[in-house]
Design an enzyme around this catalytic site. Structure first.
Site, PDB file in Angstrom:
ATOM      1  N   ASP A  10       0.875  -1.180   0.000  1.00 24.36           N
ATOM      2  CA  ASP A  10       0.000   0.000   0.000  1.00 24.36           C
ATOM      3  C   ASP A  10       0.910   1.227   0.000  1.00 24.36           C
ATOM      4  O   ASP A  10       2.124   1.120   0.221  1.00 24.36           O
ATOM      5  CB  ASP A  10      -0.895  -0.018   1.257  1.00 24.36           C
ATOM      6  CG  ASP A  10      -1.779   1.233   1.379  1.00 24.36           C
ATOM      7  OD1 ASP A  10      -2.416   1.606   0.375  1.00 24.36           O
ATOM      8  OD2 ASP A  10      -1.823   1.831   2.465  1.00 24.36           O
ATOM      9  N   SER A  11       0.301   2.391  -0.177  1.00 22.92           N
ATOM     10  CA  SER A  11       1.067   3.639  -0.098  1.00 22.92           C
ATOM     11  C   SER A  11       1.588   3.877   1.314  1.00 22.92           C
ATOM     12  O   SER A  11       2.472   4.706   1.513  1.00 22.92           O
ATOM     13  CB  SER A  11       0.167   4.808  -0.492  1.00 22.92           C
ATOM     14  OG  SER A  11      -0.924   4.884   0.417  1.00 22.92           O
ATOM     15  N   TYR A  42      -0.685   8.487  -2.189  1.00 28.36           N
ATOM     16  CA  TYR A  42      -0.793   8.189  -3.620  1.00 28.36           C
ATOM     17  C   TYR A  42      -1.973   8.963  -4.234  1.00 28.36           C
ATOM     18  O   TYR A  42      -1.996   9.217  -5.423  1.00 28.36           O
ATOM     19  CB  TYR A  42      -1.064   6.700  -3.839  1.00 28.36           C
ATOM     20  CG  TYR A  42       0.144   5.784  -3.794  1.00 28.36           C
ATOM     21  CD1 TYR A  42       1.420   6.241  -3.465  1.00 28.36           C
ATOM     22  CD2 TYR A  42      -0.004   4.428  -4.082  1.00 28.36           C
ATOM     23  CE1 TYR A  42       2.500   5.377  -3.423  1.00 28.36           C
ATOM     24  CE2 TYR A  42       1.073   3.558  -4.053  1.00 28.36           C
ATOM     25  CZ  TYR A  42       2.318   4.025  -3.722  1.00 28.36           C
ATOM     26  OH  TYR A  42       3.381   3.158  -3.693  1.00 28.36           O
ATOM     27  N   GLY A  43      -2.949   9.283  -3.388  1.00 25.42           N
ATOM     28  CA  GLY A  43      -4.211   9.856  -3.871  1.00 25.42           C
ATOM     29  C   GLY A  43      -4.055  11.140  -4.653  1.00 25.42           C
ATOM     30  O   GLY A  43      -4.903  11.485  -5.470  1.00 25.42           O
ATOM     31  N   CYS A  73      -4.539  -1.386  -1.909  1.00 22.93           N
ATOM     32  CA  CYS A  73      -4.688   0.050  -2.089  1.00 22.93           C
ATOM     33  C   CYS A  73      -5.595   0.275  -3.285  1.00 22.93           C
ATOM     34  O   CYS A  73      -5.302  -0.202  -4.389  1.00 22.93           O
ATOM     35  CB  CYS A  73      -3.308   0.651  -2.358  1.00 22.93           C
ATOM     36  SG  CYS A  73      -3.326   2.409  -2.729  1.00 22.93           S
ATOM     37  N   ASN A  74      -6.695   0.967  -3.072  1.00 25.06           N
ATOM     38  CA  ASN A  74      -7.631   1.243  -4.174  1.00 25.06           C
ATOM     39  C   ASN A  74      -6.991   2.134  -5.237  1.00 25.06           C
ATOM     40  O   ASN A  74      -7.196   1.944  -6.427  1.00 25.06           O
ATOM     41  CB  ASN A  74      -8.885   1.927  -3.626  1.00 25.06           C
ATOM     42  CG  ASN A  74      -9.679   1.026  -2.703  1.00 25.06           C
ATOM     43  OD1 ASN A  74     -10.618   0.376  -3.117  1.00 25.06           O
ATOM     44  ND2 ASN A  74      -9.299   0.961  -1.442  1.00 25.06           N
ATOM     45  N   THR A  75      -6.211   3.108  -4.777  1.00 24.27           N
ATOM     46  CA  THR A  75      -5.608   4.073  -5.702  1.00 24.27           C
ATOM     47  C   THR A  75      -4.571   3.395  -6.602  1.00 24.27           C
ATOM     48  O   THR A  75      -4.536   3.618  -7.814  1.00 24.27           O
ATOM     49  CB  THR A  75      -4.949   5.219  -4.908  1.00 24.27           C
ATOM     50  OG1 THR A  75      -5.833   5.633  -3.863  1.00 24.27           O
ATOM     51  CG2 THR A  75      -4.633   6.393  -5.794  1.00 24.27           C
ATOM     52  N   GLU A 151      -1.710   8.112   8.797  1.00 23.60           N
ATOM     53  CA  GLU A 151      -0.287   7.720   8.728  1.00 23.60           C
ATOM     54  C   GLU A 151       0.442   8.101  10.017  1.00 23.60           C
ATOM     55  O   GLU A 151       1.385   7.442  10.425  1.00 23.60           O
ATOM     56  CB  GLU A 151       0.396   8.412   7.537  1.00 23.60           C
ATOM     57  CG  GLU A 151       0.126   7.763   6.209  1.00 23.60           C
ATOM     58  CD  GLU A 151       0.721   6.375   6.053  1.00 23.60           C
ATOM     59  OE1 GLU A 151       1.907   6.189   6.342  1.00 23.60           O
ATOM     60  OE2 GLU A 151      -0.020   5.457   5.643  1.00 23.60           O
ATOM     61  N   CYS A 183     -11.000   3.430   0.462  1.00 22.91           N
ATOM     62  CA  CYS A 183      -9.552   3.583   0.660  1.00 22.91           C
ATOM     63  C   CYS A 183      -9.201   2.710   1.854  1.00 22.91           C
ATOM     64  O   CYS A 183      -9.916   2.720   2.863  1.00 22.91           O
ATOM     65  CB  CYS A 183      -9.228   5.046   0.947  1.00 22.91           C
ATOM     66  SG  CYS A 183      -7.547   5.329   1.559  1.00 22.91           S
ATOM     67  N   HIS A 185      -7.054   2.896   4.073  1.00 21.01           N
ATOM     68  CA  HIS A 185      -6.751   3.572   5.343  1.00 21.01           C
ATOM     69  C   HIS A 185      -8.011   3.760   6.209  1.00 21.01           C
ATOM     70  O   HIS A 185      -7.919   3.832   7.426  1.00 21.01           O
ATOM     71  CB  HIS A 185      -6.146   4.962   5.093  1.00 21.01           C
ATOM     72  CG  HIS A 185      -4.698   4.958   4.699  1.00 21.01           C
ATOM     73  ND1 HIS A 185      -4.252   4.536   3.478  1.00 21.01           N
ATOM     74  CD2 HIS A 185      -3.592   5.342   5.393  1.00 21.01           C
ATOM     75  CE1 HIS A 185      -2.928   4.665   3.423  1.00 21.01           C
ATOM     76  NE2 HIS A 185      -2.505   5.154   4.573  1.00 21.01           N
TER      77      HIS A 185
HETATM   78  N1  DGL Z   1      -4.732   3.363   0.957  1.00 19.75           N
HETATM   79  C1  DGL Z   1      -4.889   3.873  -0.334  1.00 19.75           C
HETATM   80  C2  DGL Z   1      -6.168   3.474  -1.015  1.00 19.75           C
HETATM   81  O1  DGL Z   1      -6.731   2.451  -0.698  1.00 19.75           O
HETATM   82  C3  DGL Z   1      -4.416   5.228  -0.750  1.00 19.75           C
HETATM   83  C4  DGL Z   1      -4.059   6.260   0.214  1.00 19.75           C
HETATM   84  C5  DGL Z   1      -3.179   7.337  -0.387  1.00 19.75           C
HETATM   85  O2  DGL Z   1      -1.973   7.121  -0.391  1.00 19.75           O
HETATM   86  O3  DGL Z   1      -3.696   8.365  -0.841  1.00 19.75           O
HETATM   87  O4  DGL Z   1      -6.629   4.150  -1.886  1.00 19.75           O
END
Ligand code: DGL
Length: 262
Positions: A10-11, A42-43, A73-75, A151, A183, A185
């Site tokens: 993940d990010s 990552y978003g 991670c969805n992104t 984070e 997401c 997180h």
């Molecule tokens: N945890 C990540 C997701 O599921 C992305 C969070 C990020 O880095 O913006 O999208």
């Protein structure tokens, strides 16, 4: 049987919400986890930047002997999973906001999606809506700032509450009774989120479904481990001590964390 590890990334710390589900569903599997905390969030990054990081992390995990990868991670899934599947023949499981189950669950006919800007702007998300939203109204809400707080291990602060109220208010006004945590997180702030919402609003996330999907892929490919699992190994591209400090809260156990060498 195959006792090689499963590589998860993940990010940052968000993928630990998925890792927990994998540990529960597949207790005999050895796990490797990469938090790209040096490059979070990552978003707000471009798809090309995310693809570059995802390729480097996948190469690293495969180099560590991973037999399967989970893009927790969805992104990163939106930007990079197709690319990774072209590069590697291993089972690669990605994650998407749970539009289909939410469309089935809603009673008001209005569903909200909390996710990163990158996920919500992706072609993959547009395709998901086309396939599964049907007659349900889907309202999207990008949530910059949440990932940064999480984070830092900040799950219940006053400023987190203010941000959650700001992001959920338009969704409630529009009549959403079902909110998708799009997401990885966000499951960590479920209690705080629930506390700013009316009690009849349902929250949906995909961690458990991803663990089940991984399990089916491993069984289907005769790749399940016989156990016993090795202790999970962790790497961070940010400060390894920072990840080490939050592991007891987010992973429910201590763990050693190494610096990701790139
Ligand atoms: N945890 C990540 C997701 O599921 C992305 C969070 C990020 O880095 O913006 O999208």
């Amino acid at each position: 049987m195959n006792n090689a590890s499963i590589g998860v990334f993940d990010s940052g710390v968000g993928g630990l919400s998925v890792l927990r589900e994998i540990r529960q569903a597949l207790p005999d599997e050895s796990l490797l986890y990469v938090a790209d905390s040096g490059h979070v969030p990552y978003g707000e990054k471009s798809p090309e930047q995310i693809r570059e990081r995802s390729r480097a992390i996948a190469r690293f995990l495969v180099g560590q002997g991973a037999k399967a990868l989970v893009v927790a991670c969805n992104t990163a899934t939106a930007a990079a999973v197709a690319d990774l599947r072209e590069l590697y023949a291993l089972p690669i499981i990605g994650m998407e906001p749970a539009v289909k189950p939410a469309a089935q669950a809603t009673r008001s006919g209005v569903v909200g999606v909390l996710a990163t800007t990158g996920t919500l702007q992706s072609a993959r998300f547009a395709a998901l809506l086309d396939r599964f939203a049907g007659s349900v109204t889907v309202i999207t809400q990008p949530c910059p700032g949440l990932v940064e707080y999480i984070e830092q291990g900040e799950l219940e602060s006053a400023r987190m509450r203010t941000l959650l109220q700001r992001y959920t208010e338009p969704l409630l006004i529009a009549g959403c009774d079902t909110l998708i945590l799009g997401c990885t997180h966000y499951p960590f702030i479920r209690p705080m989120l629930q506390s700013v919402l009316p009690p009849d609003v349902t929250l949906i996330d995909t961690g458990a479904a991803v663990a089940r999907q991984l399990q089916q892929r491993l069984i289907g490919s005769a790749m399940t481990a016989a156990g016993p699992a090795q202790a999970c190994r962790f790497w961070s591209s940010g400060d390894p001590q920072a990840l080490r400090r939050v592991l007891p809260v987010l992973w429910n156990a201590q763990g050693e964390v190494e610096l990701l060498p790139f």
